[in-house]
Design a protein around this motif. Sequence first.
Motif, PDB file in Angstrom:
ATOM      1  N   GLY A 135       0.826  -1.190   0.000  1.00 45.61           N
ATOM      2  CA  GLY A 135       0.000   0.000   0.000  1.00 45.61           C
ATOM      3  C   GLY A 135       0.866   1.248   0.000  1.00 45.61           C
ATOM      4  O   GLY A 135       2.072   1.183   0.210  1.00 45.61           O
ATOM      5  N   PRO A 136       0.260   2.407  -0.214  1.00 43.94           N
ATOM      6  CA  PRO A 136       1.012   3.667  -0.285  1.00 43.94           C
ATOM      7  C   PRO A 136       1.359   4.196   1.100  1.00 43.94           C
ATOM      8  O   PRO A 136       0.880   5.255   1.526  1.00 43.94           O
ATOM      9  CB  PRO A 136       0.037   4.600  -1.016  1.00 43.94           C
ATOM     10  N   HIS A 137       2.196   3.480   1.827  1.00 43.92           N
ATOM     11  CA  HIS A 137       2.519   3.822   3.211  1.00 43.92           C
ATOM     12  C   HIS A 137       3.826   4.602   3.303  1.00 43.92           C
ATOM     13  O   HIS A 137       4.792   4.302   2.599  1.00 43.92           O
ATOM     14  CB  HIS A 137       2.635   2.552   4.055  1.00 43.92           C
ATOM     15  N   ASP A 138       3.859   5.567   4.225  1.00 41.69           N
ATOM     16  CA  ASP A 138       5.114   6.271   4.471  1.00 41.69           C
ATOM     17  C   ASP A 138       6.016   5.400   5.334  1.00 41.69           C
ATOM     18  O   ASP A 138       5.614   4.344   5.826  1.00 41.69           O
ATOM     19  CB  ASP A 138       4.854   7.633   5.126  1.00 41.69           C
ATOM     20  N   ASN A 139       7.254   5.839   5.528  1.00 40.84           N
ATOM     21  CA  ASN A 139       8.231   5.001   6.219  1.00 40.84           C
ATOM     22  C   ASN A 139       7.936   4.829   7.702  1.00 40.84           C
ATOM     23  O   ASN A 139       8.284   3.795   8.285  1.00 40.84           O
ATOM     24  CB  ASN A 139       9.640   5.570   6.021  1.00 40.84           C
TER      25      ASN A 139
END
Length: 495
Positions: free
Chosen positions: A333-337
């Motif tokens: 998914g488009p997850h940040d770090n």
Amino acid sequence: MGVRWDCALARDHHWGAGGKQGAGLTVELHLPVHSHLGTGGNQACTSSVPAEVERHRGSRSNMQKRRGRTGRVRRRRRCCDSRGVNESHRPEFIQLKRWLKDRKFEDTGLVPACFPGTGRGLMSRTSLQEGQMIISLPESCLLTTDTVIRSSVGPYIKKWKPPPSPLLALCTFLVSEKHAGDQSLWKSYLDILPASYTCPVCWEPEVVDLLPKPLRTKAEEQRAHVQDLFASSRAFFASLQPLFVESVDSVFSYSAFLWAWCTVNTRAVYLRSARQDCLSVEPDTCALAPYLDLLNHSPHVQVKAAFNEKTGCYEIRTASRCRKHEEVFICYGPHDNQRLLLEYGFVSACNPHACVPVPGETLVKYLPAADKQVHRKMSILKEHGFTENLTFGWDGPSWRLLTALKLLCLEAEKFTSWKKVLLGQVISDANEKTSLGVAQKICSDFIEETRAMLRKVSDMKEGNVLLVNQLALVEALWAEELRILQASAEIVSSL
């Protein structure tokens, strides 16, 4: 009948030691646990400070400009260096493939391999085309709450009141089967699971203290949640004593429970199951998927994942091409770090979704002390949801952050125009310039704070050999955030 597209995967492989990473492998369909850092994942790679990264990028860029035979040879070498080393001959993978075959799994051409930069993953033996099936896992291979209820712990779950949650049922089964060793029907799968995980919930408190404040708060809340779940389940574990010769306190230790919780949280795919009366009303949506969960994460790929009711298999199709002998990826998914580290135990290098959060409460200290409307301005921002999701990204400060700053920088005589600001309208050139100046100041301060944290982490690494893997993850996160802030600073200064 047909394909249920409400399914998603969950994975874990990244910067660290000890296995895979993850928050319930939740592969999302808008693809939701590489070149990542983690000590609990399939993958591992080394972090470098931003200056070193830039030098490397510059060197690579210069090399790419070269032409001729020498350049072609070097490019071929780099291509070969990215190939994985086939590990299908290893005893644990031989046993796993036999176990899967007995459960009607048909090989789709993926083999376990070890890759530079990502560690353990799956490699394609042939070229893959867009839309091609990369894995199809029969329902008989999936570990679900149905599996648990049919096992030896099932009767105890059915009798226990209040009913255990689906998550507790899965964790209980994993601890029980792990303890059973060679007697477990799931031994072939359990043998390839990580011995430990790299999520912050497993870290030492002094390492968690080094995380950025928003992530540190979430990590501490997550740890408290797991500890509370374990403490509240002790009586249920005690009821399982007839199943074991040893004391249940030794079988269901906190470390064993934490391992099971991380296994589910980092590796489970999303699979909606019918509610069972013997379990609590919490959503029953997790399933462990042997072999499939060897797939590593990349934010640059897309796949389609779903349980196909016609075939009775959990299927993944690639939405992009993959060359022969290359690693096959999925996307969580488009997850940040910060999200990836919290839930999957890794940091993804050059993550396009990575960002640096700006706590809303920190904005006030950048306003003039003489501003008598500051409290009213902050109230307006809170009422309209503009004190959250404020970030710096690769493309500069987010629209929400700039909008919040524009409202906070409104002159007294223009304060009545605050609604226009929230709608994105320009109030004045002076307001635009002032808000950009504040954004630049915040970014500059964040850069200095980040550099200070990197120095602190580096100093700790020298004197804490036992914590070096955990500290490497923290260092990777701060280093990546420094690169983002530096990119944002350049953009703001050019506006």
